[in-house]
Enzyme design. Structure first.
Site, PDB file in Angstrom:
ATOM      1  N   LEU A 113       7.343  17.527 -46.326  1.00 44.22           N
ATOM      2  CA  LEU A 113       6.090  17.610 -45.592  1.00 44.22           C
ATOM      3  C   LEU A 113       5.943  16.387 -44.702  1.00 44.22           C
ATOM      4  O   LEU A 113       6.213  15.272 -45.145  1.00 44.22           O
ATOM      5  CB  LEU A 113       4.930  17.665 -46.603  1.00 44.22           C
ATOM      6  CG  LEU A 113       3.527  17.673 -46.018  1.00 44.22           C
ATOM      7  CD1 LEU A 113       3.243  19.004 -45.342  1.00 44.22           C
ATOM      8  CD2 LEU A 113       2.510  17.392 -47.111  1.00 44.22           C
ATOM      9  N   HIS A 114       5.550  16.578 -43.452  1.00 49.92           N
ATOM     10  CA  HIS A 114       5.294  15.431 -42.573  1.00 49.92           C
ATOM     11  C   HIS A 114       4.237  15.789 -41.534  1.00 49.92           C
ATOM     12  O   HIS A 114       4.196  16.897 -41.008  1.00 49.92           O
ATOM     13  CB  HIS A 114       6.578  14.915 -41.912  1.00 49.92           C
ATOM     14  CG  HIS A 114       7.322  15.938 -41.103  1.00 49.92           C
ATOM     15  ND1 HIS A 114       8.109  16.906 -41.674  1.00 49.92           N
ATOM     16  CD2 HIS A 114       7.408  16.116 -39.778  1.00 49.92           C
ATOM     17  CE1 HIS A 114       8.648  17.658 -40.727  1.00 49.92           C
ATOM     18  NE2 HIS A 114       8.230  17.204 -39.556  1.00 49.92           N
ATOM     19  N   LEU A 115       3.385  14.826 -41.304  1.00 51.06           N
ATOM     20  CA  LEU A 115       2.289  14.937 -40.343  1.00 51.06           C
ATOM     21  C   LEU A 115       2.716  14.219 -39.068  1.00 51.06           C
ATOM     22  O   LEU A 115       3.084  13.046 -39.110  1.00 51.06           O
ATOM     23  CB  LEU A 115       1.035  14.277 -40.935  1.00 51.06           C
ATOM     24  CG  LEU A 115      -0.230  14.256 -40.085  1.00 51.06           C
ATOM     25  CD1 LEU A 115      -0.750  15.674 -39.850  1.00 51.06           C
ATOM     26  CD2 LEU A 115      -1.302  13.407 -40.775  1.00 51.06           C
TER      27      LEU A 115
END
Length: 187
Positions: free
Chosen positions: A100-102
């Site tokens: 997961l990465h923003l």
């Protein structure tokens, strides 16, 4: 669902966050790093330390973690002395990397790494899920649902419309020239 991209490339973020030299900012639960292939002049990634593959593995218990990721996104913009309004903060609705990465990306999209239409539409259509929208969906539906194959095809086929004016480019080189004009006007 199997990713057709090579496993080494898709899992590259995991090895990057293990090295503290790559951290711009970190907290107990997450780290901020530079995107190795920035699609704009300023492009950062905020990643949880917990092993969460992507947005589709989030549930209600992850709401505090999302808040932490967003806080770090805002912090990196502030630390770098930029304005929040000059950035987009969100997730890819069709992630290509494991973990997961923003994304925290400046709206100029001036970069040698911005090469393909796929790059453009992944940040400038509904293939980019703004943080607030992702948070609201998770809070309301207890999950984030995948786009349908038809939705992805439609968004991928979108016209190359400038994100700063009404210009529609005929191809990526045309769009990149146009974006450089916007950038030059701001200097």
């Amino acid at each position: 669902m199997t990713n057709s991209v090579g496993k080494g490339w898709a899992s590259g973020l995991i090895s990057t966050i293990k090295d503290p030299k790559n951290h711009i900012i970190s907290s107990k639960d997450a780290v901020v790093i530079h995107d190795k292939y920035p699609k704009a002049r300023h492009h950062y990634l905020v990643l949880p330390k917990a092993d969460i593959p992507d947005i589709f593995h989030l549930n209600l218990s992850h709401l505090p973690l999302l808040e932490e990721l967003h806080l770090l996104a805002q912090n990196v913009i502030e630390v770098k002395s930029f304005q929040l309004d000059d950035f987009k903060i969100g997730f890819h609705a069709q992630p290509s990397m494991q973990r997961l990465h923003l994304h925290v990306i400046s709206k100029d999209f001036v970069s040698d790494c911005l090469k393909t239409k796929k790059h453009w539409v992944s940040f400038n259509t509904e293939l980019f899920l703004q943080y607030q929208e992702a948070y609201a969906r998770l809070k309301t539906d207890a999950c984030i649902k995948r786009l349908t194959k038809e939705q992805i095809q439609e968004l991928t086929a979108s016209a190359l419309e400038c994100n700063q004016c009404e210009f529609e480019a005929k191809n990526m080189p045309d769009l990149k020239r146009h974006l450089l004009e916007h950038w030059a006007q701001r200097q």
